[in-house]
Design a protein around this motif. Structure first.
Motif, mmCIF file in Angstrom:
data_model
loop_
_atom_site.group_PDB
_atom_site.id
_atom_site.type_symbol
_atom_site.label_atom_id
_atom_site.label_comp_id
_atom_site.label_asym_id
_atom_site.label_seq_id
_atom_site.Cartn_x
_atom_site.Cartn_y
_atom_site.Cartn_z
ATOM 1 N N MET A 1 -55.261 -44.836 42.987
ATOM 2 C CA MET A 1 -55.338 -46.179 43.544
ATOM 3 C C MET A 1 -55.616 -46.143 45.041
ATOM 4 S SD MET A 1 -55.108 -48.620 41.403
ATOM 5 C CE MET A 1 -56.071 -47.754 40.240
ATOM 6 N N LEU B 1 -50.204 -53.301 42.073
ATOM 7 C CA LEU B 1 -49.263 -53.284 40.953
ATOM 8 C C LEU B 1 -49.245 -51.910 40.286
ATOM 9 C CD1 LEU B 1 -47.455 -54.772 38.950
ATOM 10 C CD2 LEU B 1 -49.479 -55.504 37.756
ATOM 11 N N ILE B 2 -50.418 -51.380 40.024
ATOM 12 C CA ILE B 2 -50.490 -50.066 39.383
ATOM 13 C C ILE B 2 -49.916 -48.996 40.302
ATOM 14 C CG2 ILE B 2 -52.075 -48.314 38.515
ATOM 15 C CD1 ILE B 2 -53.870 -50.685 37.636
ATOM 16 N N THR B 3 -50.185 -49.128 41.601
ATOM 17 C CA THR B 3 -49.590 -48.180 42.543
ATOM 18 C C THR B 3 -48.074 -48.221 42.450
ATOM 19 O OG1 THR B 3 -51.420 -48.687 43.992
ATOM 20 C CG2 THR B 3 -49.610 -47.447 44.940
ATOM 21 N N ARG C 1 -54.498 -57.440 43.596
ATOM 22 C CA ARG C 1 -53.124 -57.354 43.094
ATOM 23 C C ARG C 1 -52.953 -56.268 42.062
ATOM 24 N NH1 ARG C 1 -50.032 -62.742 43.360
ATOM 25 N NH2 ARG C 1 -48.647 -61.886 41.814
ATOM 26 N N LEU C 2 -53.938 -56.125 41.193
ATOM 27 C CA LEU C 2 -53.823 -55.153 40.121
ATOM 28 C C LEU C 2 -53.660 -53.749 40.698
ATOM 29 C CD1 LEU C 2 -53.815 -55.263 37.074
ATOM 30 C CD2 LEU C 2 -56.249 -54.764 37.086
ATOM 31 N N VAL C 3 -54.374 -53.497 41.789
ATOM 32 C CA VAL C 3 -54.317 -52.172 42.403
ATOM 33 C C VAL C 3 -52.913 -51.887 42.935
ATOM 34 C CG1 VAL C 3 -55.140 -50.799 44.335
ATOM 35 C CG2 VAL C 3 -56.761 -52.031 42.928
ATOM 36 N N VAL D 1 -50.896 -43.106 41.803
ATOM 37 C CA VAL D 1 -50.855 -43.540 43.199
ATOM 38 C C VAL D 1 -52.101 -43.055 43.932
ATOM 39 C CG1 VAL D 1 -49.565 -43.418 45.345
ATOM 40 C CG2 VAL D 1 -48.345 -43.528 43.187
#
Lengths: 695, 384, 272, 412
Positions: A666, B159-161, B155-157, A663
């Motif tokens: 990101m 999603l990973i979050t 979106r990938l960011v 988290v």
């Protein structure tokens, strides 16, 4: 005076502190010494919390002078401490069983860092707040220091803490004598070149070699005169000696050569380091600092206060001077003509290679095993990077191809249904029960595997690559979230199939595939972790080369193009279907390659090794390191796989840290720790080369 | 020179061999499944009783899937992202609910029956409310901390979050409350108006035990076993879902939600506070998940920090099955999946060990062949 | 209509619908080899959709697109690119995390033969090919006025350079037909002028056929051999610039919009 | 030029590396300096869902053994004994990691553990190479003892437990139709396999067999499928969480009156607290013959020392393993000229493999007498039933006798 956000931000830290307190981190590491008789891990975490509170508070009022910063830091630290004091009061007031029922990991406050040695709650609470204010004030002061000093300070403290925490595992790697010998050689060679102002390759190499030979003689003589061979002679050369004696060469001479060779090598590195790019230059200094610190650590039973101070000084000096030296070295390096740079780089790589090759005897089996695990994850990370970093596809079922590689190689090399159907699946339980011990004992002889590891390995890689592609076919049109969840489904389905009784004859059900023979090289069995290490090293090196080459190739560009904009990539003439399938195939092949090695090194495969967590681990390390870069994967794997493996005490918190790191990465730094740098392609063009040559 | 114009209409043959292959493979699979199922029915290995029992068993489980699925669907409809952490929001509801119901079940020091035994319905309602509140708080917090800063990120960011948040919550609960399995207390609820004289319950006698009772129901010469609890769970779920549908379709907030789903920028130009509406969306989804969690834990009285994973993935499957972003679709998808899961293994004659494989296969197949789900995906009617 | 050039692109009765909306309605359009042809019309007239039908992003429901004598209808976008049609985008769509040179190299994708194994093994033929491609890309970079920007990430380039890079990338495909979708959108008059000269130069140097969508009437009238006008998905006029300017239907279509503002960049003609 | 040189250098280096390979061997002699502690490795599962209580119980059992007997005396010199406790994660990777960890510690005499068979398998591979003795108190997979030279155990293998459980069901309970369920773990499936084989051999019928997934909670359709076979007993190989749900939900499939039986994996207080009322009447087989006096004393000491009831079944087995090591050290340890303790790994291993083979030793769990392969505990299985929220051992069951009876019957 007190900033608008000071209290709010410190209160956030306080909330985290409450969570940490009830997770028991301030108590449960009370026996884990960071610095003997001085500082436990629990205390470290406690002070770190207060310090964070102070820093956060002080940062809320940037640019208003030292006094305000310290004051706000004090307020922040005190607030966090006061919140923790409330926890103490709460725990003191409520029956312990009640707390323990809810917070199952909580242990009594006695001995907790929160009590600060007090027996009663009230004095402890007061003391807490005072300590909080002091620590916060220090934090506020440090926050006002120039950034470079701050970085040096944090780096140094972090280095000491890491060495303190890991001391149990790393205290026998290198003796003080060896460490001194190596680092002095490096240092002298470096300084000699600087002092004499050499620049040409020949001069550098000669100086390095000369210093190496000189220090070899010096330390050799010194060692034999003081009679401290065991301590000061390089242990590596001692370990190498008996083997080298077996070679049809004069043994004494050769071992002398090896002994001298190590010095020459570090002398060369020291000399060449004066003219190297930043990372290559800094690596040498940090390596020497770590070696020296390890040597210091090895000189005593545990890290105590004086030793910690010595290590603090070592790292402090290193961190303080290296950036300056680095700038100069890089400047000289950049000014060199291309061929000269290449020579210097080659010397560097040879040194690194030699270090990597001779390091296992120093590490011992346990660290080697950790390193092997790290390397498995590097291989997988490199593969996943192709998917997520290059092609922009998130595969949460990545573990599937890992499992396929492991099972393919396992079934092909171990006694299995392929070579003796009907025996293996029954041998374990039933025949034993009936007394057919010979079947079990001699299973490997009676019923050897279909082929050797070396034959099975390429097949495993091929099979996992192919299945990866086949699984890619149906999900070709899915993107982002949907792709993630469907691949997650694939992973789960595969695991269920591996466990299920239905496919037991082939996959062994929950018992997995056992009795996998270890890879052999001639007569040598690569059984120990220190031996398998070389195999892993080779694979990691090859993997990195392959992926780097692919990345800069036509295919790699196609992947990155379709990551950035799939429609446009297609309009540029890229067959996106083929490119995606190749991404699936390549990444799965990597994963399968790692899987096959994994099974062989464990000599057995169990289906419960292949859970979603593996995919999450790989994903985390790729994200943390930086998507799309190979160095990032290395860093990520070392931090996320290597550290928790060594820090066994903290292992329970590993996944929590993964989640938080994902988290935070990101939110704060979506490119990761080491994001890939755009390639400087124009320098490689013929025109540029000609222009450079014309200078 | 001009080629035929109708060439590519059927399955777009030729243009996309992969698509063609997939449809052929999917068709073959469907055929195989049908043949096996019919074979089993014909051979008497699977009959009406088994089917009815499967439906009854799937009903409660399916209702719970449906409730969780609504959370996925609402957030997806509005934000176009899969909230991977929704399964943990569900888990949090069950966990905090456990502490509540456990407190209610303590025998008072003066002796006598506990609050739970005395006012069973009230205690259960309170537990559900506690679970709903806990889930809502967690969901709102994570929207604020993790998702809002990333609303414009790739979106990938996000999603990973979301994956990271999911792991964090799971591990946070594990470390705070321990990894041990905890058990909801066994609650009996006797309903005097309904008398079942021929099947006596241990606690309630001839009165119907709404929560713990098991009753045999003859089907021809065989019988199935039914718990009133299945229908209670189903009924509550139905009420909650209808309420939700009403909120989204008829209220002002619901209209705003649909506007935000359509186009965030335009909606904000119209004076809609987009941030607030998104919070409300998370809140509504989490409330349902919290209710589902407590019911789930009464039904399968066992909570662990990892309990969210399976229901989460299955609810997501249900949401996709019904068409993600589509509220009635999520309800139908949940029930359908619950029934498929409990009926399919028997019907196909595969071991129930592979039950999850069936659910995951449904997910994969739907994704591949009809990503918009059975009922089409739409929170709002029109979407290009 | 004398001296008719060889027809390179022939669109016949192309229809594309979205739900109830017919975005492109039975459009016939021809582009001759070596011509510069423009497509104009108010916003929402279906111009970009028509481009998308040509480049394979959409498959038209009816009608046919014939390029160089071969039907392209239903072909995938990459096949169409290989056939020799390259395009740029109205809102720049570069590969933002790739450098300028890499963007151009992606455009060369189809002309490179190296496969995966060649790259993995580092075969000499692959290396030579990469070197050649790189040199070509450098040349293209210079040609499009991007000298020295080769190693900059596309997303870090200034706007004007990004436009040029898009053209450079499209040229890397070595197309016979270049489709430009509003190449001067967002440019100032000076830049627009440069672009006009650049377009002419392209045809002269590379013998390209160019088909462009543009709002800037000065540019359209300045470079086009022929102009097509679309409105509400239909083609309403075709002819030389002068003919089109005089066409009453065209004036009708632009009524209410400031037809007078010919140099003011993008027209704000809101779809009805 | 330089390029070829550096290439050649690489080749040579690689060759050197290959030559280095076979050099590392664990030194045979362990030296403990006077005044230092004797270190015994202890590998147990300390993390993971549901398994940590079992591992913690093992650690407590080992600690209690040291409370009773804190030192070893070799010659005249007394040495303190301590544990190096490591988490084996109950997985192959975890076993490999602890195996390598202990093998790399020159001071570790031997290892008690690991907990799970997959971990034992991986760790023993490494111990075999290092010549390090290990005694597991809980790895029950049958093949381990045969496959590894350095492996011993103070717990009967699944082969014994499964077979005895089959006899118990067939003869003592007098049932001939059973259903089996396992949880997909190596332990559960292995046990169920042996039981199935043995039960069929006795003449019984396994009318239904299925498996569940760890972490799932709704097993109703599984049970519904099993109900079709109308079994008289359901045997479950697995752990408490799933066992509790299966026991509870069997009523939902109309199997409420059918006997539920499990094995040592569910003989924990956790099972009773999770299953509540439905735990009543559940039969459980387990290796510990807890009825001996030594076991009762140990249990009392356990409760007194730690303030809780055992959370797992293997504490006594662990204490036996620790005592075996202590005996072995005293037997093969030598005081050298410097006054230091010297222990030969080979001699230690030899001693352990022959422990009690001539003269059986009374352990806490039962009679210890190793068979040379590493099977050290006589395969005594006890059976218990849950009554009033507690495990009540069935004193009147003697599987040995029943086995003989059965054999006689078959002979007739």
């Amino acid at each position: 005076m007190i900033g608008k956000n000071t209290l709010r931000n410190a209160a956030y830290v306080g909330v985290v502190a409450i969570l940490l307190a009830f997770m028991d981190v301030y108590s449960s590491f009370g026996e884990k010494d960071v610095i003997a008789d001085f500082f436990t891990l629990s205390q470290l975490l406690f002070y770190a919390t207060l310090f964070t509170g102070g820093v956060v508070a002080a940062r809320s009022v940037t640019g208003r002078g030292l006094g305000v910063s310290v004051l706000n830091g004090m307020v922040g630290g005190a607030l966090v401490a006061a919140i923790l004091a409330l926890v103490v009061a709460f725990v003191d007031a409520v029956p312990f069983e009640g707390i323990r029922f809810v917070f199952a990991n909580f242990s009594p406050l006695e001995g907790s860092a929160l009590m600060q040695g007090q027996a009663d709650a009230l004095p402890a609470m007061i003391l807490l707040v005072v300590i909080g204010a002091v620590v916060g004030g220090i934090a506020g002061f440090i926050a006002q220091l120039p950034l470079r000093i701050q970085n040096t300070l944090f780096g140094t403290v972090a280095a000491v803490v890491i060495i303190g925490v890991l001391q149990g595992q790393i205290n026998r790697i290198v003796t003080l004598g060896d460490a001194l010998a190596i680092s002095l050689t490096f240092f002298v060679a470096y300084m000699a070149v600087k002092a004499l102002g050499f620049k040409s390759n020949l001069e550098l190499l000669l100086t390095g070699a000369g210093v190496g030979v000189a220090s070899a003689i010096l330390f050799g003589v010194a060692a034999s005169m003081t009679g401290m061979e065991r301590d000061t002679l390089l242990r590596g050369s001692q370990q190498l000696e008996p083997i080298l004696l077996m070679l049809p060469v004069v043994g004494d001479l050769l071992s002398l050569l090896v002994f001298g060779g190590v010095f020459v090598l570090f002398g060369l590195y020291g000399a060449v380091a004066t003219t190297l790019g930043r990372q290559m230059h800094d690596a040498g200094w940090y390596f020497m600092a770590v070696t020296l610190a390890l040597g210091v650590l090895a000189s005593a039973r545990a890290l105590d206060v004086p030793l910690a101070l010595v290590i603090f000084v070592i790292f402090g000096l290193t961190f303080a001077i290296v950036p300056t030296l680095s700038v100069r070295a890089t400047a000289i390096y950049e000014s060199l003509p291309r061929p000269a740079r290449t020579v210097n780089r080659r010397v560097f790589f040879v040194v690194v290679l030699v270090i990597l090759l001779v390091v296992p005897p120093f590490m011992g089996a346990s660290l080697a095993n950790t390193l092997n695990l790290v390397m498995i994850y590097i291989i997988m990370g490199v593969g996943m990077n192709v998917m997520i970093g290059y092609a922009g596809l998130l595969d949460l079922g990545y573990v599937a191809s890992f499992a396929i590689g492991a099972y393919t190689a396992g079934i092909l090399t171990a006694p299995s249904i392929l070579t003796c159907p009907g025996v293996v699946d029954q041998a374990d339980a039933f025949n034993l029960l009936r007394g057919y011990e010979d079947t079990v004992l001699g299973l490997q002889q009676v019923c050897p595997g279909l082929m050797t590891f070396w034959q099975a390995w390429p097949i495993a890689i091929f099979v996992s690559g192919l299945t990866g592609m086949m699984l890619g076919v149906p999900v070709m049109r899915l993107r982002g979230d949907y792709l993630a969840i469907v691949t997650l489904g694939f992973g789960e389905i595969l695991q269920r199939i591996l466990i299920s009784s239905t496919f037991k004859p082939l996959f062994g059900g929950p018992q997995g595939v056992g009795r996998i023979p270890v890879p052999t090289l001639g007569d040598i069995e690569l059984a120990r972790s220190t031996e398998v290490y070389y195999l892993f090293l080779l694979v990691v090196a090859l993997g990195a080369v392959v992926v780097l080459r692919l990345a800069s190739s036509r295919l790699g560009r196609a992947w990155r193009a379709l990551r950035d904009d799939e429609d446009v990539a297609e309009a540029m003439g890229i067959n996106t279907t083929v490119a995606k399938l190749l991404a699936f195939g390549v990444s799965s092949a990597f994963s399968g390659m790692g899987g096959a090695l994994f099974g062989a090194s464990l000599q057995g495969i169990f289906p419960n090794s292949f859970t979603l967590l593996v995919s999450i681990n790989v994903l985390s390390l790729v994200i943390l390191g930086g998507m799309g870069g190979i160095p990032g994967v290395f860093i990520g794997a070392f931090v996320l796989v290597g550290m928790p493996e060594i820090l066994r005490e903290l292992r329970d918190y590993r996944l929590l840290a993964f989640g938080v790191l994902l988290v935070v990465t990101m939110l704060m730094r979506p490119d990761g720790l080491l994001p890939p740098q755009p390639p400087k392609l124009s320098e490689q063009s013929t025109a540029h080369k000609q222009a450079a040559a014309g200078d | 020179m001009v080629q035929t114009t109708s060439r590519s209409s059927f399955l777009r043959l030729g243009k996309d061999p992969i698509q063609t292959f997939l449809y052929l493979a999917g068709g073959a699979l469907l055929l195989y499944v049908l043949v096996v199922a019919l074979g089993n029915v014909a051979a008497g290995r699977y009959g009406l009783r088994d089917f009815l029992q499967g439906i009854v068993l799937g009903l409660a489980q399916g209702s719970i899937y449906a409730l969780i699925a609504l959370g996925y669907t609402l957030v997806y409809g509005v934000l176009r992202m899969i909230n991977f952490a929704h399964s943990e929001v569900f888990m949090a509801g069950a966990y905090i609910g456990f502490f509540a119901i456990n407190a209610f079940s303590q025998t008072p020091e003066s002796g006598g029956p506990s609050f739970l035994e005395q006012n069973t319905v009230l205690a259960l309602l309170l537990t559900i409310i506690v679970g709903m509140t806990a889930s809502s708080i967690i969901a709102v917090l994570l929207e604020r901390i993790a998702y809002r800063p990333l609303r414009r990120a790739p979106r990938l960011v996000s999603l990973i979050t979301a994956i990271g948040v999911s792991i964090t919550l799971q591990q946070l609960f594990l470390r705070l409350f321990g990894g041990g399995t905890r058990s909801y207390p066994v609650v009996n609820l006797c309903f005097e108006p309904l008398q079942v004289p021929d099947q006596v319950d241990r606690v309630c006698g001839t009165a119907m035990n709404l929560l713990q009772g098991r009753y045999r129901l003859p089907i021809g010469e065989q019988e199935i076993i039914v718990r009133p609890l299945y229908f209670i769970v189903f009924a509550i779920a139905l009420v909650l879902m209808t309420t939700m549908w009403f909120i989204v379709q008829r209220t002002k907030v619901g209209k705003a939600m649909r506007a935000v789903a359509e186009d965030k920028n335009t909606a904000s130009l119209m004076g809609i506070n987009v941030d607030r509406i998104i919070v409300v969306t998370f809140l509504l989804g989490a409330t349902l998940a919290g209710a589902a969690a407590v019911m789930f834990a009464v039904y399968n009285p066992q909570v662990t920090p990892f309990m969210g994973f399976f229901p989460g993935v299955k609810a997501f499957t249900a949401a996709v099955l019904g068409g993600i972003g589509n509220i009635p679709g999520a309800m139908a998808g949940g029930l359908l999946l619950g029934i498929i899961e409990s009926a399919a293994p028997g019907m196909l004659g595969i071991p129930s060990q592979l039950e999850d494989v069936v659910a995951f296969s449904v997910l994969v197949l739907i994704m591949i062949f009809r990503p918009s789900g059975i009922f089409g995906e739409a929170l709002t009617k029109s979407r290009a | 209509m004398s001296n008719q050039p060889e027809i390179l692109l022939n669109c016949a009765g192309v229809i594309k619908r979205f739900g109830g909306l017919t975005a492109v309605n039975a459009v016939d359009l021809k582009v001759g080899r070596g011509e510069i042809v423009s497509l104009i019309g108010p916003n929402g007239a279906g111009k970009t959709t028509f481009f998308n039908c040509i480049t394979g992003f959409y498959t038209p429901e009816e009608g046919d697109v014939v390029f160089n004598g071969k039907s392209l209808k239903g072909a995938r976008a990459d096949i169409i690119a290989r056939a020799g049609i390259a395009r740029t985008y109205q809102n720049i769509r570069l590969f933002s995390k790739l450098t300028a040179l890499e963007n151009i190299l992606v455009g060369m994708h189809q002309h490179l033969k190296a496969n995966m194994w060649g790259a993995i093994l580092g075969l000499p033929s692959t290396r030579r090919e990469e070197q050649r491609a790189l040199d070509d890309a450098m040349e293209l970079l210079d040609y499009c006025g991007l000298t020295g920007k080769g190693d900059t990430l596309a997303s870090n380039l200034p706007y004007g350079y990004q436009r040029r890079l898009e053209v450079a990338r499209a040229l890397a495909i070595r197309p016979q037909l270049l489709l430009l979708d509003e190449p001067t959108a967002g440019m100032n008059p000076q830049e627009t002028d440069d672009m006009m000269h650049f377009i002419r130069k392209l045809r002269g140097d590379l013998n390209l056929t160019i088909f462009l969508i543009e709002h800037d009437m000065k540019l359209v009238m300045g470079v086009s051999d022929r102009v097509n006008v679309m409105n509400f998905g239909r083609k309403i006029a075709e002819g030389t610039p002068a003919e089109v300017q005089a066409n009453p239907d065209v004036i009708e279509a632009y009524l209410g919009s400031s037809m007078t503002d010919k140099s003011g960049g993008k027209q704000k003609v809101e779809g009805v | 030029m330089l390029r070829t040189i550096s290439r050649k250098a690489l080749v040579i280096l690689a060759l050197v590396a290959l030559v280095v390979l076979p050099t590392m061997a664990q030194e045979d002699l362990i030296v403990v300096e006077a005044g230092d502690d004797v270190v015994i490795g202890l590998a147990a599962v300390l993390s993971g869902e549901g398994l940590a209580p079992i591992g913690e119980d093992i650690v407590r059992g080992a600690e209690l053994a040291l409370v009773v007997r804190p030192t070893v005396t070799v010659g005249e010199v007394e040495f303190n004994v301590v544990f190096d406790v490591q988490d084996d994660l109950c997985s192959a990777e975890g076993g490999q990691a602890v195996g390598n960890y202990f093998a790399a510690q020159p001071a570790v005499i031997g290892v008690v553990g690991p907990t799970c068979s997959s971990a034992c398998n991986a760790a023993s591979t490494i111990f075999d190479q290092a010549g390090m003795a290990s005694i597991s108190a809980s790895c029950t997979s049958p093949v381990l003892a045969q496959d590894f030279e350095t492996f011993s155990r103070t717990v009967p293998s699944d082969a014994a437990q499964g077979a005895d459980a089959a006899i118990f069901i067939f003869d003592y309970l007098g049932l001939s139709r059973i259903a089996t369920i396992h949880d997909g773990s190596a332990y559960g499936e292995g046990l169920v396999n042996v039981l199935t084989e043995a039960f069929t051999a006795l003449g019984g019928e396994v009318v239904a067999a299925d498996a569940v997934t760890v972490g799932d909670t709704d097993f109703r359709s599984t049970l519904d499928g099993i109900a079709a076979g109308a079994p008289e007993l359901i045997f479950f190989g697995g752990f408490p969480a799933e066992a509790a749900r299966l026991a509870e939900q069997r009523a939902d499939a109309g199997l409420g009156e059918v006997i539920f039986m499990g094995a040592d994996g569910i003989k924990t207080t956790e099972f009773i607290s999770l299953a509540g009322e439905v735990a009543e009447g559940v039969y459980i087989s387990s290796p510990a013959a807890a009825s001996t006096d030594a076991a009762a004393e140990f249990l009392a000491a356990y409760v007194e020392e730690f303030g809780i009831e055992p959370t797992g079944p293997y504490n006594t087995n662990t204490a036996d393993a620790v005592n075996m090591f202590l005996d072995a050290i005293e037997a093969v340890g030598v005081i050298n000229d410097d006054g230091n303790l010297e222990i030969s790994r080979a001699a230690l291993l030899e001693y352990l493999l022959a422990y009690g083979s001539e003269e059986p030793v009374d352990g806490i769990t039962g009679v210890l007498s190793c068979n040379g392969d590493g099977e050290c505990l006589a395969p005594l299985i006890s059976f218990a039933i849950v009554e009033g929220g507690e495990f009540v051992t069935l004193e009147d069951v003697n599987v040995m006798d029943m086995e003989e009876e059965t054999e006689e019957e078959t002979e007739e």
